[in-house]
Design an enzyme around this catalytic site. Structure first.
Site, mmCIF file in Angstrom:
data_model
loop_
_atom_site.group_PDB
_atom_site.id
_atom_site.type_symbol
_atom_site.label_atom_id
_atom_site.label_comp_id
_atom_site.label_asym_id
_atom_site.label_seq_id
_atom_site.Cartn_x
_atom_site.Cartn_y
_atom_site.Cartn_z
ATOM 1 N N CYS A 2 0.844 -1.185 0.000
ATOM 2 C CA CYS A 2 0.000 0.000 0.000
ATOM 3 C C CYS A 2 0.881 1.236 0.000
ATOM 4 O O CYS A 2 2.090 1.168 0.222
ATOM 5 C CB CYS A 2 -0.910 0.018 1.228
ATOM 6 S SG CYS A 2 -2.015 -1.412 1.345
ATOM 7 N N GLY A 28 -0.901 0.552 -5.038
ATOM 8 C CA GLY A 28 -2.199 -0.052 -4.778
ATOM 9 C C GLY A 28 -3.295 0.611 -5.575
ATOM 10 O O GLY A 28 -3.388 1.835 -5.613
ATOM 11 N N ASN A 101 0.782 0.323 5.839
ATOM 12 C CA ASN A 101 1.364 -0.448 4.750
ATOM 13 C C ASN A 101 2.141 -1.599 5.353
ATOM 14 O O ASN A 101 3.069 -1.384 6.131
ATOM 15 C CB ASN A 101 2.292 0.439 3.916
ATOM 16 C CG ASN A 101 3.114 -0.360 2.912
ATOM 17 O OD1 ASN A 101 2.661 -1.362 2.380
ATOM 18 N ND2 ASN A 101 4.331 0.083 2.667
ATOM 19 N N GLY A 102 1.777 -2.823 5.024
ATOM 20 C CA GLY A 102 2.499 -3.979 5.536
ATOM 21 C C GLY A 102 1.564 -5.077 5.980
ATOM 22 O O GLY A 102 0.401 -5.143 5.577
ATOM 23 N N TYR A 257 10.722 -4.181 -7.891
ATOM 24 C CA TYR A 257 9.446 -3.984 -8.581
ATOM 25 C C TYR A 257 8.604 -2.834 -8.049
ATOM 26 O O TYR A 257 8.147 -1.996 -8.808
ATOM 27 C CB TYR A 257 8.632 -5.285 -8.513
ATOM 28 C CG TYR A 257 7.234 -5.174 -9.082
ATOM 29 C CD1 TYR A 257 7.021 -5.251 -10.461
ATOM 30 C CD2 TYR A 257 6.135 -4.991 -8.262
ATOM 31 C CE1 TYR A 257 5.745 -5.151 -10.993
ATOM 32 C CE2 TYR A 257 4.841 -4.888 -8.791
ATOM 33 C CZ TYR A 257 4.661 -4.968 -10.145
ATOM 34 O OH TYR A 257 3.400 -4.851 -10.676
ATOM 35 N N THR A 303 8.527 -1.576 -15.381
ATOM 36 C CA THR A 303 9.534 -1.658 -14.332
ATOM 37 C C THR A 303 10.877 -2.180 -14.822
ATOM 38 O O THR A 303 11.915 -1.811 -14.269
ATOM 39 C CB THR A 303 9.022 -2.571 -13.192
ATOM 40 O OG1 THR A 303 7.643 -2.343 -12.994
ATOM 41 C CG2 THR A 303 9.769 -2.310 -11.910
ATOM 42 N N ASP A 365 12.210 -9.029 -17.827
ATOM 43 C CA ASP A 365 11.212 -8.581 -16.859
ATOM 44 C C ASP A 365 11.880 -8.436 -15.503
ATOM 45 O O ASP A 365 12.953 -8.978 -15.257
ATOM 46 C CB ASP A 365 10.042 -9.569 -16.777
ATOM 47 C CG ASP A 365 8.744 -8.887 -16.331
ATOM 48 O OD1 ASP A 365 8.789 -7.702 -15.958
ATOM 49 O OD2 ASP A 365 7.683 -9.538 -16.367
ATOM 50 N N ASP A 366 11.208 -7.685 -14.606
ATOM 51 C CA ASP A 366 11.773 -7.486 -13.278
ATOM 52 C C ASP A 366 11.763 -8.774 -12.463
ATOM 53 O O ASP A 366 12.663 -9.033 -11.663
ATOM 54 C CB ASP A 366 11.025 -6.376 -12.537
ATOM 55 C CG ASP A 366 9.535 -6.609 -12.527
ATOM 56 O OD1 ASP A 366 9.061 -7.430 -11.721
ATOM 57 O OD2 ASP A 366 8.820 -5.962 -13.324
#
Length: 505
Positions: A2, A28, A101-102, A257, A303, A365-366
């Site tokens: 988030c 998010g 966030n987490g 990412y 990314t 790609d990442d």
């Protein structure tokens, strides 16, 4: 994952929080919310959707005040429901709202404590609401009519003793100010910035430094692991170490990412880290395939562009933009259901045939998580006429769930879990596949100017830095986070218990 933001200023903060959330939208896309305070009143608008869709002009004008917090969300263990959109709010003591966030690894036990010992009601299945009630309960135990900075830090020290996991939190205490704090391992990022206004110094807390840049705040520093920062309504900043730091281990997937390339996290440039990822990936390709026949390197936007450019340069082959991205389609990795992710890939990317036809193409790609997106992109490349399609990942194989707030689901849904690289290559349809080595990834992210020397690499290594992740916990996480479980929850309803002042879709 988030995005969170909080501002204490001397002029209305609604637009600044909105602008900050738009540059944190990559963290998010499920829901967004802003809460402000003005003359003893709280003003809240939150709902499912992108920032630009949740907030219309009629909502913004009602978000009054010089102090506020905001949040953008995507669901992990919770459901994709507006009931779990943040910020969350409780009215006692003082009135507290919180954005998080987490992920708390002991959320289930904490929820039982909050109901049984703290005598508080929980409306949703979100660990963020549990965290809010733990903070409110500890602050209420202080018993002060008006909490001082030392009171708030004492309450947070108790919060740290009760909660475990990876988290960054911004909370607004009505009539007091804004507080931000970060887990003792520094897994989730949190920065603080400042700027001068005609009336005094203003402060912003946010997940990434780009949110500060958007509104002209200067990056002051990262909030330290286990540290709390409190900015009162008079614009005075207080800070205190509320929990001891055992290991400073930021989540390495932020650099791979999640974070924007123009962010600086723990004094490490995300952009430069990705450049180094590309350099080390190219070195591995040259070691393992010195006689490679790659004609062109093509990144999978967005990314991986930085890493892919370095891969092409060091291999001495052409770099081309072979995919055009529809900017109005969300990130497939953070879409809540596998069916929705699958449907979005072809509407998200379109191939430029002339960059593929008759060529041996290396797609960069990442990372590769579930493998579904990678398989479809490889199929698109073949349909565009590629002779051979090779695939390189700037990150190692993702073989383990992430328990600290990233929606890397049950191990059974990770394509590299219990599979060799050759088996993954066959599953996604690549002619050959190469992954970054974990040691090289750590070397790419580590920087001599930063004090960070190690990282949380649990999704690659299976080593969980908090030391409390058991096989039983992972089994329960799998039951909660699988796409099937989310699909079943999406049809259920939960009671609404949060304050909503700014109404109307």
């Amino acid at each position: 994952m988030c995005g969170i933001v909080g501002i204490v200023g001397f002029s209305p903060v609604n637009q600044q929080i909105y602008d900050a959330l738009t540059v944190l939208q990559h963290r998010g896309q499920d829901a967004a919310g802003i809460m402000t305070q003005h003359e003893g009143g709280l003003y809240l608008r939150k709902d499912n959707g992108l920032v630009r869709d949740v907030f219309q002009q009629r909502h913004m004008v009602q978000l009054k005040g010089n102090v506020g917090i905001g949040h953008v969300r995507y669901p992990t263990a919770g459901c994709s429901s507006s009931d779990e959109a943040q910020p969350f709010y409780v009215n006692a003591p003082y009135g507290i709202c919180l954005a998080h966030n987490g992920n708390l690894t002991n959320a289930e036990d904490l929820a039982a404590e909050v109901r049984g010992e703290d005598r508080r009601h929980i409306n949703t299945g979100s660990d963020s609401e549990v965290l809010l009630n733990v903070f409110a309960s500890e602050l209420q135990k202080i018993g002060a009519q008006h909490a001082s900075a030392s009171d708030i830090f004492a309450a947070l020290a108790a919060v740290y003793r009760r909660i475990r996991g990876g988290y960054a939190v911004i909370a607004m205490v009505l009539g007091h100010g804004v507080v931000g704090f970060r887990d003792p391992n520094g897994i989730r990022p949190l920065v603080i910035g400042t700027r001068e206004s005609p009336r005094g110094r203003e402060y912003m807390l946010a997940s990434e430094s780009v949110a500060l840049d958007q509104s002209g705040f200067e990056l002051l520093r990262d909030v330290e692991p286990g540290e709390a920062v409190y900015v009162d309504e008079q614009g005075r900043m207080h800070s205190q170490q509320c929990a001891p730091v055992t290991r400073h281990t930021p989540c390495i997937f932020e650099y791979v990412y999640f974070a924007r390339p123009d962010s600086i996290i723990d004094n490490i440039s995300v952009y430069k880290a990705r450049l180094r990822m590309g350099e080390l990936l190219a070195e591995k390709i040259r070691r393992e395939r010195p006689q490679h026949d790659i004609d062109v390197v093509i990144p999978i936007p967005d990314t991986s562009r930085t890493s892919a450019l370095q891969v092409a340069q060091l291999l001495g082959v052409k770099y081309r933009e072979g995919f055009i991205k529809n900017r109005y389609i969300g990130r497939t990795f953070i879409m809540p259901g596998q069916e929705q992710r699958s449907k979005s890939v072809r509407s998200k990317l379109n191939a430029i045939d002339l960059e593929f036809r008759g060529k041996n193409v290396l797609l960069v790609d990442d990372s590769i998580v579930r493998g579904t997106t990678s398989a479809q992109i490889i199929e698109v490349a073949r349909e565009a006429g590629a002779r051979n399609v090779y695939f390189a990942s700037a990150a190692p194989p993702v073989r383990h769930p992430n328990v600290y707030g990233i929606d890397m689901p049950a191990a059974s849904e990770l394509v590299a879990a219990a599979r060799t690289e050759a088996e993954v290559a066959r599953l996604i349809g690549a002619d050959w596949l190469i992954y970054q080595d974990l040691d090289d990834l750590v070397r790419a992210v580590r920087h001599h100017d930063a004090s960070v020397t190690e990282f949380d690499t649990s999704c690659f290594s299976g080593e969980y830095v908090t030391g409390d992740v058991t096989p039983e916990y992972l089994a329960r996480l799998q039951a909660e986070r699988s796409d099937l479980a989310k699909a079943q929850r999406s049809g259920s309803s939960v009671s609404r218990g949060s304050l909503k002042v700014v109404g109307g879709p």
